[in-house]
Write a protein that holds these residues in place. Structure first.
Motif, PDB file in Angstrom:
ATOM      1  N   GLY A  65       0.831  -1.206   0.000  1.00 39.21           N
ATOM      2  CA  GLY A  65       0.000   0.000   0.000  1.00 39.21           C
ATOM      3  C   GLY A  65       0.859   1.245   0.000  1.00 39.21           C
ATOM      4  N   ASP A  66       0.209   2.393  -0.287  1.00 36.13           N
ATOM      5  CA  ASP A  66       0.919   3.673  -0.329  1.00 36.13           C
ATOM      6  C   ASP A  66       1.378   4.090   1.058  1.00 36.13           C
ATOM      7  OD1 ASP A  66       0.800   4.185  -2.979  1.00 36.13           O
ATOM      8  OD2 ASP A  66      -1.129   5.243  -2.890  1.00 36.13           O
ATOM      9  N   VAL A  67       2.253   5.069   1.084  1.00 37.51           N
ATOM     10  CA  VAL A  67       2.737   5.645   2.344  1.00 37.51           C
ATOM     11  C   VAL A  67       1.549   6.092   3.195  1.00 37.51           C
ATOM     12  CG1 VAL A  67       4.046   7.561   3.347  1.00 37.51           C
ATOM     13  CG2 VAL A  67       4.794   6.518   1.215  1.00 37.51           C
ATOM     14  N   GLY A  68       1.538   5.658   4.451  1.00 36.50           N
ATOM     15  CA  GLY A  68       0.547   6.181   5.391  1.00 36.50           C
ATOM     16  C   GLY A  68      -0.885   5.724   5.197  1.00 36.50           C
ATOM     17  N   ASN A 197       8.409  -4.770   8.771  1.00 37.43           N
ATOM     18  CA  ASN A 197       7.839  -3.510   8.313  1.00 37.43           C
ATOM     19  C   ASN A 197       8.731  -2.817   7.288  1.00 37.43           C
ATOM     20  OD1 ASN A 197       5.410  -2.335   8.981  1.00 37.43           O
ATOM     21  ND2 ASN A 197       6.356  -0.773  10.279  1.00 37.43           N
ATOM     22  N   ASN A 198       8.116  -2.135   6.351  1.00 29.29           N
ATOM     23  CA  ASN A 198       8.838  -1.229   5.448  1.00 29.29           C
ATOM     24  C   ASN A 198       9.998  -1.848   4.669  1.00 29.29           C
ATOM     25  OD1 ASN A 198       7.700   0.571   7.856  1.00 29.29           O
ATOM     26  ND2 ASN A 198       7.649   1.734   5.958  1.00 29.29           N
ATOM     27  N   LEU A 199       9.699  -2.910   3.904  1.00 29.25           N
ATOM     28  CA  LEU A 199      10.706  -3.514   3.023  1.00 29.25           C
ATOM     29  C   LEU A 199      11.236  -2.525   1.992  1.00 29.25           C
ATOM     30  CD1 LEU A 199       9.429  -7.028   1.860  1.00 29.25           C
ATOM     31  CD2 LEU A 199      11.130  -6.507   3.584  1.00 29.25           C
ATOM     32  N   GLU A 200      10.455  -1.476   1.731  1.00 31.92           N
ATOM     33  CA  GLU A 200      10.889  -0.508   0.715  1.00 31.92           C
ATOM     34  C   GLU A 200      12.145   0.248   1.156  1.00 31.92           C
ATOM     35  OE1 GLU A 200       7.937  -0.312   2.211  1.00 31.92           O
ATOM     36  OE2 GLU A 200       7.668   1.674   3.089  1.00 31.92           O
ATOM     37  N   ASN A 201      12.532   0.101   2.422  1.00 35.91           N
ATOM     38  CA  ASN A 201      13.787   0.723   2.856  1.00 35.91           C
ATOM     39  C   ASN A 201      14.999   0.085   2.186  1.00 35.91           C
ATOM     40  OD1 ASN A 201      12.473   2.432   4.532  1.00 35.91           O
ATOM     41  ND2 ASN A 201      12.845   1.267   6.407  1.00 35.91           N
ATOM     42  N   LEU A 202      14.859  -1.156   1.719  1.00 39.02           N
ATOM     43  CA  LEU A 202      15.985  -1.868   1.116  1.00 39.02           C
ATOM     44  C   LEU A 202      16.222  -1.413  -0.319  1.00 39.02           C
ATOM     45  CD1 LEU A 202      15.023  -5.487   2.212  1.00 39.02           C
ATOM     46  CD2 LEU A 202      16.918  -4.156   3.147  1.00 39.02           C
ATOM     47  N   GLN A 203      17.491  -1.455  -0.731  1.00 39.66           N
ATOM     48  CA  GLN A 203      17.834  -1.209  -2.127  1.00 39.66           C
ATOM     49  C   GLN A 203      17.328  -2.390  -2.955  1.00 39.66           C
ATOM     50  OE1 GLN A 203      19.820   1.390  -3.206  1.00 39.66           O
ATOM     51  NE2 GLN A 203      19.971   2.229  -1.137  1.00 39.66           N
ATOM     52  N   GLU A 204      17.095  -2.144  -4.239  1.00 40.98           N
ATOM     53  CA  GLU A 204      16.561  -3.203  -5.103  1.00 40.98           C
ATOM     54  C   GLU A 204      17.428  -4.467  -5.052  1.00 40.98           C
ATOM     55  OE1 GLU A 204      15.517  -1.995  -9.022  1.00 40.98           O
ATOM     56  OE2 GLU A 204      15.206  -4.070  -9.702  1.00 40.98           O
ATOM     57  N   LYS A 205      18.759  -4.279  -5.111  1.00 40.63           N
ATOM     58  CA  LYS A 205      19.595  -5.487  -5.152  1.00 40.63           C
ATOM     59  C   LYS A 205      19.567  -6.234  -3.826  1.00 40.63           C
ATOM     60  CE  LYS A 205      24.191  -3.292  -4.680  1.00 40.63           C
ATOM     61  NZ  LYS A 205      23.848  -1.933  -4.297  1.00 40.63           N
ATOM     62  N   SER A 206      19.397  -5.525  -2.724  1.00 37.44           N
ATOM     63  CA  SER A 206      19.309  -6.222  -1.430  1.00 37.44           C
ATOM     64  C   SER A 206      18.017  -7.028  -1.351  1.00 37.44           C
ATOM     65  CB  SER A 206      19.312  -5.253  -0.257  1.00 37.44           C
ATOM     66  OG  SER A 206      20.314  -4.311  -0.400  1.00 37.44           O
ATOM     67  N   GLU A 292     -10.534  15.380   0.484  1.00 35.68           N
ATOM     68  CA  GLU A 292     -10.385  15.761  -0.930  1.00 35.68           C
ATOM     69  C   GLU A 292      -8.944  16.209  -1.217  1.00 35.68           C
ATOM     70  OE1 GLU A 292     -12.300  19.369  -3.418  1.00 35.68           O
ATOM     71  OE2 GLU A 292     -13.467  18.615  -1.725  1.00 35.68           O
ATOM     72  N   LEU A 293      -8.389  17.002  -0.309  1.00 35.37           N
ATOM     73  CA  LEU A 293      -7.035  17.534  -0.507  1.00 35.37           C
ATOM     74  C   LEU A 293      -5.999  16.408  -0.581  1.00 35.37           C
ATOM     75  CD1 LEU A 293      -5.450  20.280  -0.574  1.00 35.37           C
ATOM     76  CD2 LEU A 293      -5.102  20.002   1.879  1.00 35.37           C
ATOM     77  N   TYR A 294      -6.193  15.370   0.208  1.00 28.87           N
ATOM     78  CA  TYR A 294      -5.199  14.287   0.291  1.00 28.87           C
ATOM     79  C   TYR A 294      -5.675  12.977  -0.320  1.00 28.87           C
ATOM     80  CZ  TYR A 294      -2.351  17.312   3.131  1.00 28.87           C
ATOM     81  OH  TYR A 294      -1.573  18.346   3.561  1.00 28.87           O
ATOM     82  N   LYS A 295      -6.679  13.029  -1.133  1.00 28.37           N
ATOM     83  CA  LYS A 295      -7.222  11.830  -1.778  1.00 28.37           C
ATOM     84  C   LYS A 295      -7.370  10.690  -0.779  1.00 28.37           C
ATOM     85  CE  LYS A 295      -5.596  12.723  -6.483  1.00 28.37           C
ATOM     86  NZ  LYS A 295      -4.433  13.629  -6.407  1.00 28.37           N
ATOM     87  N   GLY A 296      -7.801  11.049   0.415  1.00 26.74           N
ATOM     88  CA  GLY A 296      -8.139  10.019   1.402  1.00 26.74           C
ATOM     89  C   GLY A 296      -6.986   9.509   2.244  1.00 26.74           C
ATOM     90  N   ASN A 297      -5.761  10.020   2.070  1.00 28.38           N
ATOM     91  CA  ASN A 297      -4.642   9.493   2.865  1.00 28.38           C
ATOM     92  C   ASN A 297      -4.802   9.855   4.347  1.00 28.38           C
ATOM     93  OD1 ASN A 297      -1.888   9.650   4.217  1.00 28.38           O
ATOM     94  ND2 ASN A 297      -1.439   8.519   2.343  1.00 28.38           N
ATOM     95  N   ILE A 298      -5.000   8.840   5.160  1.00 21.86           N
ATOM     96  CA  ILE A 298      -5.342   9.083   6.571  1.00 21.86           C
ATOM     97  C   ILE A 298      -4.212   9.763   7.337  1.00 21.86           C
ATOM     98  CG2 ILE A 298      -4.777   6.694   7.245  1.00 21.86           C
ATOM     99  CD1 ILE A 298      -6.986   6.992   9.406  1.00 21.86           C
TER     100      ILE A 298
END
Ligand SMILES: Nc1ncnc2c1ncn2[C@@H]1O[C@H](COP(=O)(O)OP(=O)(O)OP(=O)(O)O)[C@@H](O)[C@H]1O
Ligand SMILES: [Mg+2]
Length: 431
Positions: A65-68, A197-206, A292-298
């Motif tokens: 999912g997206d950030v937040g 949590n947060n696998l996106e912290n890793l570089q692609e090769k890692s 509306e301003l944040y397209k629903g991002n809580i």
């Protein structure tokens, strides 16, 4: 206005609340500022993840999912519901940028030991196993503070200077991990749930290397692995069939609906009240506007409410209406961000803010502003990035795509003419 970095945590008493009801912290299994019972919605997704936990033998679930949007809170809530029947390290494991496969294992062992210790359950492990886990965990802790060290653990002398936290062969760590979860299962009949949590912290090769190396470990019996990441890291995993084929479930979390967010806030106010009645600091219309301003991002909606109320409250409760919300947040964005910028940097920021799809390249910025590319870069790095106005969203070859930080969107709130400015102070009675 209170934009001076002082602590206004006690203002919540004015509203009859114990804490900031707009906190953006994730919900925690054992309760943090916000009680975990404030969790709302995600019914289908909870059924799906629960099915994985109930599938005897082990599972691997990817949560995307997206950030937040609420990924961490979702998995924590699922673990909270499962807490009687399963063993799970209390705190989610926060994946770090520098991690390799060994770090994955040592940190998993560390998290397991930590929870067994806190809960007085170290006796679930054999003495020998416990000792081994403790040495790994101790070295892991030392290396987290001090960097490389020399170690002699588990069956032999491994006296190499290294930054590998425990300096233990990979296979020995894998065996130890398997042995630990098996003992928990054999002795307590509890399968283990581990939340990364947060696998996106890793570089692609890692990501590629770790999932290739740990492919077998992730298929350990009686363990339910839950990985959280964004679309990018999910794409990387999907691109390796050997790895993606081991996943047993894939759950995408969408933004919450407006009525869910409204309910989340009502629930928080109810659960955090310290007196019979509370003074609600916002009108519901404000939620619509922020939605509306944040397209629903809580996360962005909560952060806006938190900033608006903390900045505008002194010794009396305030009420955010559509107008007062705009007045307060436009003033904050002006003081906190825009006041630092040169006119040209402001112009560039405005273009990034108005960009289609919310992102724009240096090249397009140079064309639109008639400023050279290197000067555009200088404005971005020396002003916009430095003052936290923009961030690098992604790269594609040489192209860098810039996007504004969520707070900059407060510039888009309607200006309110001075003559219709109303007082911010709460007009009792409520509503
Ligand atoms: N279903 C929900 N019910 C109640 N509150 C929620 C729910 N989902 C998210 N929240 C709240 O929204 C905020 C953001 O959630 P969370 O931190 O879990 O998002 P995230 O997707 O993990 O963010 P990040 O991408 O930064 O890791 C938190 O304050 C959390 O309490
Ligand atoms: Mg999170």
């Amino acid at each position: 206005m209170a934009d001076d970095g002082l602590d206004y945590s006690d203002i919540w008493e004015l509203y009859g609340l114990s804490e900031n009801p707009f906190s953006t912290n994730p919900l925690l299994v054992r309760g943090g500022i916000i009680p975990i019972t404030c969790f709302i919605g995600r019914g289908n997704e909870l059924v799906r993840i629960n099915k994985q936990f109930r599938s005897k033998g082990g599972s691997r679930t990817m949560i995307v999912g997206d950030v937040g949007v609420g990924k961490t809170s979702f998995v924590n809530y699922a673990r909270y519901l499962a807490k009687e029947k399963y063993f799970s390290p209390i705190k989610e494991i926060h994946v770090q940028e520098t991690w390799n496969s060994e770090d994955f294992l040592t940190n998993s062992l560390f998290a397991i030991l930590n929870t067994l210790t806190i809960e007085g359950n170290t006796g679930w492990l054999d003495k020998d196993t416990l000792k081994q886990v403790e040495s790994v965990a101790m070295l892991n802790r030392i290396s987290a503070v001090g960097g490389g060290l020399t170690a002699t653990v588990i069956g032999g002398n491994y006296n190499q200077e290294t930054s590998n936290p425990a300096n233990i062969p990979f296979m020995a760590l894998e065996d130890l991990f398997v042995s630990v979860v098996n003992q928990i299962y054999d002795k307590q009949h509890k399968e283990t749930i581990i939340h990364y949590n947060n696998l996106e912290n890793l570089q692609e090769k890692s990501v590629k290397r770790i999932f290739e190396n740990l492919r077998n470990t992730f298929q350990t019996s009686h363990v339910h692995f839950v990985f959280i990441g964004n679309l990018v890291v999910d794409g990387i995993i999907q691109s390796i069939p050997r790895v993606s084929s081991i996943f047993s479930e894939h759950i995408t979390l969408e933004t919450m609906t407006l009525s869910e967010i409204t309910e989340i806030l009502e629930t928080r106010l109810e659960k955090m009240k310290i007196s019979e009645n509370i003074i609600k600091p916002y009108e519901n219309k404000v939620l619509e506007k922020l939605y509306e301003l944040y397209k629903g991002n809580i996360r962005d909606i909560l952060n806006s409410l938190s900033t608006a109320v903390t900045s505008a409250t002194f010794d009396k409760p305030i009420l955010l209406t559509e107008d007062t919300l705009s007045i307060v947040l436009r003033e904050v964005v002006e003081k906190r961000f825009l006041a630092n910028l040169s006119p040209k940097a402001k112009e560039i920021l405005r273009i990034i803010l108005d960009a289609k799809k919310g992102e724009i390249t240096n090249k397009s910025l140079a064309e639109l502003t008639k400023v050279s590319r290197s000067n555009v870069s200088a404005y971005i790095h020396q002003e916009l990035e430095k003052y936290g106005c923009v961030h690098l969203k992604r790269k594609n070859g040489k192209d860098k795509f810039w996007a504004v930080r969520p707070e900059i969107r407060w510039m888009l709130l309607n200006p309110v003419p001075t003559d219709v400015r109303q007082t911010l102070i709460h007009p009792f009675p409520n509503k």
